[in-house]
Design a protein around this motif. Structure first.
Motif, mmCIF file in Angstrom:
data_model
loop_
_atom_site.group_PDB
_atom_site.id
_atom_site.type_symbol
_atom_site.label_atom_id
_atom_site.label_comp_id
_atom_site.label_asym_id
_atom_site.label_seq_id
_atom_site.Cartn_x
_atom_site.Cartn_y
_atom_site.Cartn_z
ATOM 1 N N GLN A 115 13.807 -2.081 -9.187
ATOM 2 C CA GLN A 115 14.741 -1.017 -9.555
ATOM 3 C C GLN A 115 15.727 -0.723 -8.433
ATOM 4 O O GLN A 115 16.190 0.405 -8.276
ATOM 5 N N TYR A 116 16.072 -1.763 -7.652
ATOM 6 C CA TYR A 116 17.001 -1.544 -6.534
ATOM 7 C C TYR A 116 18.273 -2.382 -6.742
ATOM 8 O O TYR A 116 18.166 -3.582 -7.035
ATOM 9 N N PRO A 117 19.415 -1.763 -6.608
ATOM 10 C CA PRO A 117 19.604 -0.316 -6.446
ATOM 11 C C PRO A 117 19.374 0.400 -7.767
ATOM 12 O O PRO A 117 19.481 -0.221 -8.831
ATOM 13 N N PRO A 118 19.054 1.656 -7.778
ATOM 14 C CA PRO A 118 18.632 2.337 -9.006
ATOM 15 C C PRO A 118 19.688 2.285 -10.115
ATOM 16 O O PRO A 118 19.338 2.175 -11.294
ATOM 17 N N ALA A 119 20.947 2.395 -9.774
ATOM 18 C CA ALA A 119 21.978 2.457 -10.814
ATOM 19 C C ALA A 119 22.251 1.104 -11.452
ATOM 20 O O ALA A 119 22.677 1.035 -12.615
ATOM 21 N N ASP A 120 22.010 0.011 -10.722
ATOM 22 C CA ASP A 120 22.317 -1.324 -11.257
ATOM 23 C C ASP A 120 21.373 -2.336 -10.621
ATOM 24 O O ASP A 120 21.759 -3.094 -9.731
ATOM 25 N N PRO A 121 20.097 -2.381 -11.030
ATOM 26 C CA PRO A 121 19.114 -3.254 -10.358
ATOM 27 C C PRO A 121 19.478 -4.719 -10.531
ATOM 28 O O PRO A 121 19.782 -5.176 -11.633
ATOM 29 N N GLU A 128 0.822 -1.202 0.000
ATOM 30 C CA GLU A 128 0.000 0.000 0.000
ATOM 31 C C GLU A 128 0.859 1.256 0.000
ATOM 32 O O GLU A 128 0.597 2.204 -0.731
ATOM 33 N N THR A 129 1.907 1.264 0.858
ATOM 34 C CA THR A 129 2.759 2.459 0.949
ATOM 35 C C THR A 129 3.976 2.385 0.034
ATOM 36 O O THR A 129 4.613 3.400 -0.253
ATOM 37 N N GLY A 130 4.360 1.199 -0.392
ATOM 38 C CA GLY A 130 5.557 1.041 -1.222
ATOM 39 C C GLY A 130 6.840 1.121 -0.426
ATOM 40 O O GLY A 130 7.935 1.177 -0.998
ATOM 41 N N PRO A 134 11.374 4.184 2.568
ATOM 42 C CA PRO A 134 10.251 4.590 1.711
ATOM 43 C C PRO A 134 10.576 4.396 0.222
ATOM 44 O O PRO A 134 11.733 4.348 -0.181
ATOM 45 N N ASN A 135 9.470 4.316 -0.529
ATOM 46 C CA ASN A 135 9.569 4.245 -1.987
ATOM 47 C C ASN A 135 10.525 3.139 -2.435
ATOM 48 O O ASN A 135 11.395 3.343 -3.291
ATOM 49 N N PHE A 136 10.386 1.977 -1.875
ATOM 50 C CA PHE A 136 11.263 0.849 -2.213
ATOM 51 C C PHE A 136 10.661 0.069 -3.380
ATOM 52 O O PHE A 136 9.528 -0.432 -3.282
#
Length: 745
Positions: free
Chosen positions: A173-179, A144-146, A167-169
């Motif tokens: 796309q984690y980590p953003p630079a190299d998921p 619900e909250t992400g 938050p916003n996990f």
């Protein structure tokens, strides 16, 4: 050591005492032998240490590799077992309520696994990891909250409370630079990669090595990603027990040189400030060249050098840090297909060589003691030997000055010195006898020389080199120049006018001063009457009555010179006669194939004498092709059977003209009767040939006129027999020509 000692004796140097000669080689050999044994022992010990170190370090490195293989096999096995359970329907990838206790149970069984996680295609995420030895951490994304919510839990999996959130996990796309999610989709067979874990909280991020595999349903549709990881900081517990020696260390680096683990207390990762922002692996990684441990930092820097890349690929070598030598052993370690690490083990050489160095110091001390003992023994021995030798030396010096009544006492406890003394006494007796015999031989030699000198048929004289003064001459010498003995002895050759050319005298004395001899040099001399004669002069230097002299011998060649002049005139006349008569001569040596031509023969063929005689093949090319076979056959017959030949041939001159030659050849035989040489002449008969050709043409014209005449014409000899008749006459009488020539008129 023997060659060194011999070279020491042969080396040119200033005068040294016998005592030194006896002591120094003995000392050098003794110390050299001890030093060599010590050196070989030291080298053997070093080799033994190197071999032992190699085996120990290789064994330790392989143990690390085996332990790492076993350590990282747990996460891979957990992922593959979980994937199989989902495929069999035992687990449901969407049922986190069932998967969570399953992960808890797996962590209880597999103590080396740090965490297990699953994320679905619709971004649900669940991770269970070790927070402490008796506590777990559970991370789950709130749909619900992400946000990623982290709970502390007991070892049994009971959640104790919410610790923090991220938050916003987005797990895709984690980590953003190299998921890692996208990277796993590109590796359907699974792959390893370093990841940052926040299971212990945002203020305690952990660097782990995680293994990921995608999970699909029976139709091949992607369900999500499974993963399991192991803490890298736990590898230190594998490296610390590797105590090969007191100062040994070990560390682990990846292919980029980043530090993964070390056996020392220094952390192998970089500390970061607490943050709720996504962390990259590179934020925590520490390059081995930046390690706080100076030895690890120096070893990593050394391995990164281009000159040492080969050592980094595996094997044992050595390097120096702050003047301390270290053994460095590297072993490659592969994790899957994409990860390659290097295990590095460092051992100080001093940990193994301390005992060797102690023995080396003992060896040096023994060498010093041996040197002192050798010098003392050598000095005492040399003193005993040199005393007797000095007596022999003084007696030898006296013997050399002419005091021949020298005799030494032969009693000595050293056998060699006694033999040397006895040999000296024998030598003194022999010198006395030899001197007397030499004096007699010298007198006999002088008498023989005097007899030979005065009985020689050639002029012989002795003069000084400084002024050319005659001090002795035989009778033939005085007769040759026409002087009395009293007129020549004591005079110089220059004052007597014996040199017809003073330049010959200067060259003679210059040669005697430089080469000390003259051999058969042709000069001209003048006698008392003024007659000039040609002689060959030979001379040798000698020392007579304290001055340099020359023994001079002369050989009269005046008659030979006159004969040479006469022969030269005859040869000149012969060449002139050949030129006038156009006849040349030649010689051909069969063995050497050497041809000799006279100057006129060159002119007859139009060739330049300066270019030399042509070879046999070139000579044949100068003959007309129609005449060549006959000439070759005649020459071959002469060589084979010794038959002389006479052949006329046409010569082709370089200017394009042609001449007629009459060639004659004869042979010479050796003692065995075999032909060894051809010689002969070539006569230019061009004028005669042209006259013959003109006469033949005239006769042909006369015969044509007779045959064509309209009258009978005949010719008879003195007996009346027909010798010639034209056809008209034969027809008139009714006879054939052959019948008529058999009749008489």
């Amino acid at each position: 050591m023997l060659p060194l000692t011999l070279n020491w004796f042969k080396r040119p140097c200033r005068s040294i005492s016998l005592r030194t000669v006896l002591v120094v080689p003995f000392v050098v050999q003794t110390v050299g032998a001890v030093a060599l044994v010590g050196y070989l022992s030291y080298r053997s010990g070093q080799k033994t240490v190197t071999d032992l170190t190699t085996r120990l370090m290789d064994k330790a490195s392989q143990r690390v590799v085996y332990t790492l293989d076993d350590y990282f096999d747990g996460p891979r096995a957990l992922v593959q077992d979980s994937r199989a359970a989902i495929a069999l329907g035992i687990l449901d990838a969407q049922d986190f309520a069932l998967i969570e206790p399953y992960f808890v149970r797996q962590l209880q069984v597999h103590k080396d696994i740090s965490s297990a996680m699953v994320t679905t295609a619709d971004r649900h995420f669940l991770a269970v990891g070790r927070l402490a030895p008796n506590q777990l951490a559970i991370g789950e994304r709130n749909p619900e909250t992400g946000a990623l919510e982290r709970y502390s839990a007991t070892l049994g999996g009971d959640r104790l409370g919410l610790q923090d959130t991220l938050p916003n996990f987005d797990p895709h796309q984690y980590p953003p630079a190299d998921p890692w999610y996208e990277a796993t989709l590109l590796a359907p067979n699974g792959h390893w990669r370093p990841v940052v874990s926040r299971l212990r909280g945002n203020d305690s991020p952990l660097l782990m090595m995680a293994y990921f595999e995608p999970i699909t349903d029976n139709q091949g549709q992607l369900l999500g990603i499974l993963g399991a990881s192991a803490h890298l900081d736990k590898i230190r517990t594998f490296l610390q027990p590797l105590q090969i020696s007191a100062g040994s260390q070990a560390f682990l680096v990846d292919e980029t040189g980043m530090l993964l683990a070390a056996s020392t207390a220094e952390p192998p990762f970089r500390a970061v400030e607490p943050t709720d922002q996504p962390l990259m692996v590179e934020d925590l990684r520490l390059n081995a060249t930046d390690s706080p441990n100076p030895l690890i930092r120096a070893a990593a820097t050394w391995l990164r050098s281009p000159d040492n890349r080969a050592a980094a690929s595996g094997g044992l070598t050595q390097f120096v840090v702050n003047r301390d030598r270290y053994f460095i052993h590297t072993v490659p370690f592969r994790l899957g297909d994409s990860v390659q690490w290097t295990v590095v083990v460092l051992v100080p050489e001093a940990d193994f060589t301390a005992e060797i160095h102690r023995h080396a110091r003992i060896t040096f001390a023994l060498c010093g003691g041996t040197l002192g003992l050798a010098i003392a023994v050598g000095w005492l021995t040399a003193r005993r030997v040199t005393t007797r030798i000095q007596h022999i030396s003084r007696a030898s010096a006296a013997l050399a000055t002419g005091r021949l009544n020298q005799h030494l006492d032969e009693g000595s406890s050293i056998r060699e010195l006694a033999e040397l003394t006895q040999a000296f006494n024998q030598m003194a007796d022999q010198v006395r006898g030899s001197l007397q015999a030499g004096q007699r031989a010298l007198a006999e030699s002088e008498e023989k020389f005097t007899r030979v000198f005065h009985a020689s048929p050639d002029p012989l004289g002795i003069c000084t080199l400084a002024a050319g003064q005659l001090i002795e001459a035989n009778d033939r010498f005085t007769e040759f120049f026409g002087y009395d003995r009293a007129e020549m002895i004591g005079k110089t050759t220059l004052s007597l006018g014996l040199w017809a050319d003073v330049a010959d005298r200067d060259r003679f004395y210059a040669n005697m001063r430089t080469a000390a001899r003259v051999c058969s040099r042709e000069i001209s001399v003048r006698g008392k009457s003024g007659q000039v004669k040609t002689v060959l002069i030979s001379a040798e230097t000698c020392r007579l009555e304290g001055q340099d002299c020359a023994i001079v011998g002369l050989k009269d060649i005046s008659d030979r010179k006159q004969a040479e002049l006469d022969l030269s005139r005859v040869q000149t006349a012969l060449l002139e006669a050949q030129r006038i008569a156009h006849i040349g001569n030649w010689e051909f040596d069969i063995a050497s194939q050497k041809t000799t031509w006279s100057p006129e023969l060159f002119r007859m063929f139009g060739l330049d004498p300066a270019l030399g005689e042509p070879g046999y093949a070139d000579y044949l090319q100068l003959i007309h092709p129609d005449d060549r076979p006959a000439l070759e056959a005649a020459i071959a017959e002469a060589i084979a059977h010794g038959t002389p030949y006479l052949v006329d041939y046409r010569a082709l001159l370089p200017d394009g003209s042609m001449r007629y030659h009459e060639g004659r050849g004869e042979v010479r035989h050796n003692a065995d009767g075999r032909v060894v040489q051809l010689f002969g002449t070539a006569l230019d008969i061009t004028d005669r040939k042209r006259i013959e050709q003109t006469l033949q043409a005239s006769e042909a014209r006369f015969r044509a006129i007779v045959e064509q005449a309209a009258a009978g014409i005949n010719q008879v000899d003195r007996t009346g027999r027909f010798v010639e008749a034209n056809q008209f006459y034969c027809d008139l009488l009714g006879y054939t020509r052959e019948e008529l020539l058999n009749l008489c008129y």
